[in-house]
Scaffold this motif. Structure first.
Motif, PDB file in Angstrom:
ATOM      1  N   ALA A 248      43.349  45.386  30.462  1.00 24.47           N
ATOM      2  CA  ALA A 248      43.757  43.911  30.671  1.00 24.47           C
ATOM      3  C   ALA A 248      43.730  43.426  29.151  1.00 24.47           C
ATOM      4  O   ALA A 248      43.004  43.839  28.297  1.00 24.47           O
ATOM      5  N   ARG A 249      44.859  42.859  29.062  1.00 27.42           N
ATOM      6  CA  ARG A 249      44.890  41.894  27.721  1.00 27.42           C
ATOM      7  C   ARG A 249      44.860  40.547  27.803  1.00 27.42           C
ATOM      8  O   ARG A 249      45.530  39.928  28.395  1.00 27.42           O
ATOM      9  N   ILE A 250      43.907  40.009  26.838  1.00 26.81           N
ATOM     10  CA  ILE A 250      43.612  38.505  26.891  1.00 26.81           C
ATOM     11  C   ILE A 250      43.657  37.848  25.628  1.00 26.81           C
ATOM     12  O   ILE A 250      43.604  38.663  24.641  1.00 26.81           O
ATOM     13  N   ARG A 251      43.639  36.550  25.535  1.00 25.19           N
ATOM     14  CA  ARG A 251      43.740  35.753  24.485  1.00 25.19           C
ATOM     15  C   ARG A 251      42.356  35.260  24.514  1.00 25.19           C
ATOM     16  O   ARG A 251      41.791  34.631  25.477  1.00 25.19           O
ATOM     17  N   LEU A 252      41.463  35.271  23.539  1.00 33.16           N
ATOM     18  CA  LEU A 252      40.093  34.451  23.499  1.00 33.16           C
ATOM     19  C   LEU A 252      40.136  33.687  22.184  1.00 33.16           C
ATOM     20  O   LEU A 252      40.379  34.114  21.126  1.00 33.16           O
ATOM     21  N   ARG A 253      39.475  32.505  22.480  1.00 36.72           N
ATOM     22  CA  ARG A 253      39.449  31.585  21.194  1.00 36.72           C
ATOM     23  C   ARG A 253      38.287  32.092  20.346  1.00 36.72           C
ATOM     24  O   ARG A 253      37.449  32.860  20.676  1.00 36.72           O
ATOM     25  N   THR A 254      38.672  32.060  18.956  1.00 38.09           N
ATOM     26  CA  THR A 254      37.972  32.361  17.871  1.00 38.09           C
ATOM     27  C   THR A 254      36.497  31.980  17.933  1.00 38.09           C
ATOM     28  O   THR A 254      36.306  30.632  18.146  1.00 38.09           O
ATOM     29  N   GLY A 255      35.573  32.761  17.774  1.00 37.62           N
ATOM     30  CA  GLY A 255      34.087  32.310  18.051  1.00 37.62           C
ATOM     31  C   GLY A 255      33.540  32.112  19.312  1.00 37.62           C
ATOM     32  O   GLY A 255      32.636  31.798  19.539  1.00 37.62           O
ATOM     33  N   ALA A 256      34.419  32.314  20.269  1.00 37.35           N
ATOM     34  CA  ALA A 256      33.696  32.347  21.548  1.00 37.35           C
ATOM     35  C   ALA A 256      33.874  33.657  22.284  1.00 37.35           C
ATOM     36  O   ALA A 256      34.383  34.795  22.094  1.00 37.35           O
ATOM     37  N   GLY A 257      33.165  33.566  23.635  1.00 39.48           N
ATOM     38  CA  GLY A 257      33.044  34.849  24.423  1.00 39.48           C
ATOM     39  C   GLY A 257      32.759  36.292  23.894  1.00 39.48           C
ATOM     40  O   GLY A 257      33.255  37.188  23.911  1.00 39.48           O
ATOM     41  N   TYR A 258      31.513  36.158  23.330  1.00 44.59           N
ATOM     42  CA  TYR A 258      30.978  37.258  22.666  1.00 44.59           C
ATOM     43  C   TYR A 258      30.709  38.580  23.750  1.00 44.59           C
ATOM     44  O   TYR A 258      30.654  39.632  23.140  1.00 44.59           O
ATOM     45  N   PRO A 259      30.311  38.088  24.897  1.00 44.59           N
ATOM     46  CA  PRO A 259      29.960  39.314  25.956  1.00 44.59           C
ATOM     47  C   PRO A 259      31.579  39.910  26.172  1.00 44.59           C
ATOM     48  O   PRO A 259      31.422  41.162  26.374  1.00 44.59           O
ATOM     49  N   LEU A 260      32.659  39.262  26.041  1.00 45.77           N
ATOM     50  CA  LEU A 260      33.872  40.069  26.251  1.00 45.77           C
ATOM     51  C   LEU A 260      34.040  40.903  25.054  1.00 45.77           C
ATOM     52  O   LEU A 260      34.739  41.834  24.878  1.00 45.77           O
ATOM     53  N   ARG A 261      33.876  40.450  24.011  1.00 41.23           N
ATOM     54  CA  ARG A 261      34.090  40.826  22.736  1.00 41.23           C
ATOM     55  C   ARG A 261      33.260  42.337  22.644  1.00 41.23           C
ATOM     56  O   ARG A 261      33.855  43.080  22.040  1.00 41.23           O
ATOM     57  N   ALA A 262      32.085  42.292  23.268  1.00 39.18           N
ATOM     58  CA  ALA A 262      31.242  43.567  23.278  1.00 39.18           C
ATOM     59  C   ALA A 262      31.907  44.606  24.174  1.00 39.18           C
ATOM     60  O   ALA A 262      31.872  45.813  23.928  1.00 39.18           O
ATOM     61  N   ARG A 263      32.589  44.095  25.236  1.00 29.57           N
ATOM     62  CA  ARG A 263      33.237  44.830  25.930  1.00 29.57           C
ATOM     63  C   ARG A 263      34.685  45.490  25.499  1.00 29.57           C
ATOM     64  O   ARG A 263      35.255  46.707  26.000  1.00 29.57           O
ATOM     65  N   ALA A 264      35.369  44.841  24.434  1.00 28.74           N
ATOM     66  CA  ALA A 264      36.757  45.291  24.213  1.00 28.74           C
ATOM     67  C   ALA A 264      36.857  46.449  23.579  1.00 28.74           C
ATOM     68  O   ALA A 264      35.913  46.807  22.547  1.00 28.74           O
ATOM     69  N   THR A 265      37.948  47.125  23.748  1.00 28.65           N
ATOM     70  CA  THR A 265      38.265  48.507  23.113  1.00 28.65           C
ATOM     71  C   THR A 265      38.910  48.053  21.985  1.00 28.65           C
ATOM     72  O   THR A 265      38.988  48.985  21.105  1.00 28.65           O
ATOM     73  N   SER A 266      39.635  46.966  21.806  1.00 30.65           N
ATOM     74  CA  SER A 266      40.282  46.475  20.362  1.00 30.65           C
ATOM     75  C   SER A 266      40.384  44.763  20.213  1.00 30.65           C
ATOM     76  O   SER A 266      40.581  44.187  21.304  1.00 30.65           O
ATOM     77  N   VAL A 267      40.464  44.715  19.250  1.00 31.57           N
ATOM     78  CA  VAL A 267      40.376  42.801  18.816  1.00 31.57           C
ATOM     79  C   VAL A 267      41.269  42.925  17.777  1.00 31.57           C
ATOM     80  O   VAL A 267      41.286  43.612  16.658  1.00 31.57           O
ATOM     81  N   ARG A 268      42.464  41.883  17.953  1.00 31.12           N
ATOM     82  CA  ARG A 268      43.348  41.652  16.855  1.00 31.12           C
ATOM     83  C   ARG A 268      43.226  40.068  16.503  1.00 31.12           C
ATOM     84  O   ARG A 268      43.303  39.354  17.679  1.00 31.12           O
ATOM     85  N   GLU A 269      42.982  39.888  15.248  1.00 29.15           N
ATOM     86  CA  GLU A 269      43.034  38.485  14.904  1.00 29.15           C
ATOM     87  C   GLU A 269      44.118  37.871  14.863  1.00 29.15           C
ATOM     88  O   GLU A 269      45.055  38.375  14.309  1.00 29.15           O
ATOM     89  N   LEU A 270      44.468  36.586  15.553  1.00 25.28           N
ATOM     90  CA  LEU A 270      45.811  35.888  15.480  1.00 25.28           C
ATOM     91  C   LEU A 270      45.252  34.754  14.320  1.00 25.28           C
ATOM     92  O   LEU A 270      44.563  34.313  14.072  1.00 25.28           O
ATOM     93  N   SER A 271      46.697  33.954  14.042  1.00 27.16           N
ATOM     94  CA  SER A 271      46.529  33.053  13.087  1.00 27.16           C
ATOM     95  C   SER A 271      46.255  31.539  13.606  1.00 27.16           C
ATOM     96  O   SER A 271      46.494  30.706  12.704  1.00 27.16           O
ATOM     97  N   ASP A 272      46.221  31.547  14.840  1.00 27.08           N
ATOM     98  CA  ASP A 272      46.237  30.169  15.445  1.00 27.08           C
ATOM     99  C   ASP A 272      44.762  29.740  16.085  1.00 27.08           C
ATOM    100  O   ASP A 272      44.771  28.880  17.266  1.00 27.08           O
ATOM    101  N   GLY A 273      43.797  30.245  15.715  1.00 25.53           N
ATOM    102  CA  GLY A 273      42.585  30.251  16.122  1.00 25.53           C
ATOM    103  C   GLY A 273      42.196  31.020  17.491  1.00 25.53           C
ATOM    104  O   GLY A 273      41.207  30.744  18.160  1.00 25.53           O
ATOM    105  N   TRP A 274      42.885  31.968  17.629  1.00 25.19           N
ATOM    106  CA  TRP A 274      42.785  32.877  18.731  1.00 25.19           C
ATOM    107  C   TRP A 274      42.699  34.200  18.499  1.00 25.19           C
ATOM    108  O   TRP A 274      43.358  34.492  17.345  1.00 25.19           O
ATOM    109  N   ASP A 275      42.044  34.982  19.368  1.00 25.80           N
ATOM    110  CA  ASP A 275      42.114  36.689  18.850  1.00 25.80           C
ATOM    111  C   ASP A 275      42.731  37.250  20.315  1.00 25.80           C
ATOM    112  O   ASP A 275      42.726  36.540  21.522  1.00 25.80           O
ATOM    113  N   GLU A 276      43.146  38.388  20.326  1.00 23.14           N
ATOM    114  CA  GLU A 276      43.804  38.818  21.188  1.00 23.14           C
ATOM    115  C   GLU A 276      43.067  40.387  21.590  1.00 23.14           C
ATOM    116  O   GLU A 276      42.784  41.061  20.599  1.00 23.14           O
TER     117      GLU A 276
END
Length: 318
Positions: A248-276
């Motif tokens: 699944a591909r999701i957008r996650l607010r920067t600084g939030a959702g650490y359990p999701l970040r631990a599960r992620a296979t890839s993280v891409r920083e966006l410029s509007d306060g969100w990560d993909e």
């Protein structure tokens, strides 16, 4: 008083062990003198329930059977109450001691300590000091905070159906469930119950922290066969997406959702306060994403996005 109670318990145990068919409360009351002397039915019922619990605490396996007339009977089958000789070496005894310490923060602490005392009285060797010193750094603990744990544990042991109110992750109000409990298991700090859901006619797994109110037991027999192996952990892992084969591909607010970040296979920083993020996608992922509220936006797949939106709408409606 202590002698009178011991005699009463002995008489009750002999009655339950000496019968080939379940005996009702009425028959047991007529067979044991102390019960005949009870001042009222309520006094007898309280005395009998305490005695039954005391015998089970002492290790007697008492079966509860409901006859064709709906009357509950009790018996202690000899084949269920015959143990082989206990032979343990020092290392096995130390392992049991460590297992008993696991429960020191739960209400099972007294039962665990009592079991060790009984084994030692039967000849179980004491752990050697060298072994204790070597493993003194091991302080295993299993915290149990849910009030539902103890009644469910007893219901699993005694094979008694239960009723409780259960709140699903996407619901505001709890629903009443009628369950034949099979086993309890701890996974990632949370306790789960596996059993047969009578209303749905299927196996279900329930998270104890979502049980509200009291767990009420029923004097009835199981209607479904208890499987030899209950895969609680595998079921929960599947629901949580641990065994997922999709992404699944999701957008996650920067600084939030650490359990999701631990599960992620890839993280891409966006410029509007969100990560993909890309995360494994399996059954139950929609319920987990809802818990992060406005900090998560599902991009794809479309069916996951639709499931999350449906859950959020259900919560909003109350």
């Amino acid at each position: 008083m202590a002698i009178a109670k011991a005699e009463r318990l002995m008489n009750l145990a002999l009655c339950l062990l000496g019968t080939r068919r379940p005996l009702s409360k009425r028959e047991l009351r007529g067979s044991i003198e102390a019960y005949l002397e009870a001042g009222s039915d309520d006094a007898f019922n309280r005395m009998f329930e305490r005695d039954k619990d005391d015998l089970r605490e002492l290790g007697l396996v008492i079966a509860t059977v409901e006859n064709l007339d709906g009357e509950t009977g009790y018996l202690a089958r000899r084949d269920s109450n015959r143990l082989p000789p206990i032979t343990l070496d020092a290392e096995e005894a130390a392992a049991l001691g460590l297992a008993a310490r696991v429960w020191q923060q739960a209400r099972l602490a007294g039962a665990a300590s009592g079991a060790l005392q009984k084994l030692r009285a039967a000849g179980m060797p004491e752990a050697e000091d060298a072994y204790e010193a070597q493993h003194s750094a091991l302080e295993t603990r299993i915290p149990v905070h849910e009030a539902a744990f103890e009644p469910l544990m007893l219901a699993c042991r005694d094979r008694r159906p239960v009723t409780f109110d259960y709140r699903k992750s996407n619901a505001v109000r709890p629903e009443t469930r009628q369950v034949e409990p099979w086993t309890l298991e701890c996974w990632r700090g949370n306790w789960y119950l596996a059993g047969w859901d009578r209303d749905r006619g299927a196996e279900r797994v329930f998270r104890l922290s979502r049980i509200t109110g009291k767990v009420r037991s029923r004097a009835a027999s199981f209607t479904a066969t208890v499987p030899d192996v209950v895969t609680v952990r595998e079921t929960v892992e599947s629901w949580a997406g641990e065994t997922a084969t999709r992404t699944a591909r999701i957008r996650l607010r920067t600084g939030a959702g650490y359990p999701l970040r631990a599960r992620a296979t890839s993280v891409r920083e966006l410029s509007d306060g969100w990560d993909e993020l890309e995360i494994p996608y399996g059954h139950g992922l929609d319920a987990w994403l809802v818990e992060f509220g406005p900090d998560v936006v599902v991009l794809e797949p479309a069916d996951l996005r639709a499931d999350v939106v449906d859950r959020l709408r259900a919560v909003a409606k109350g």
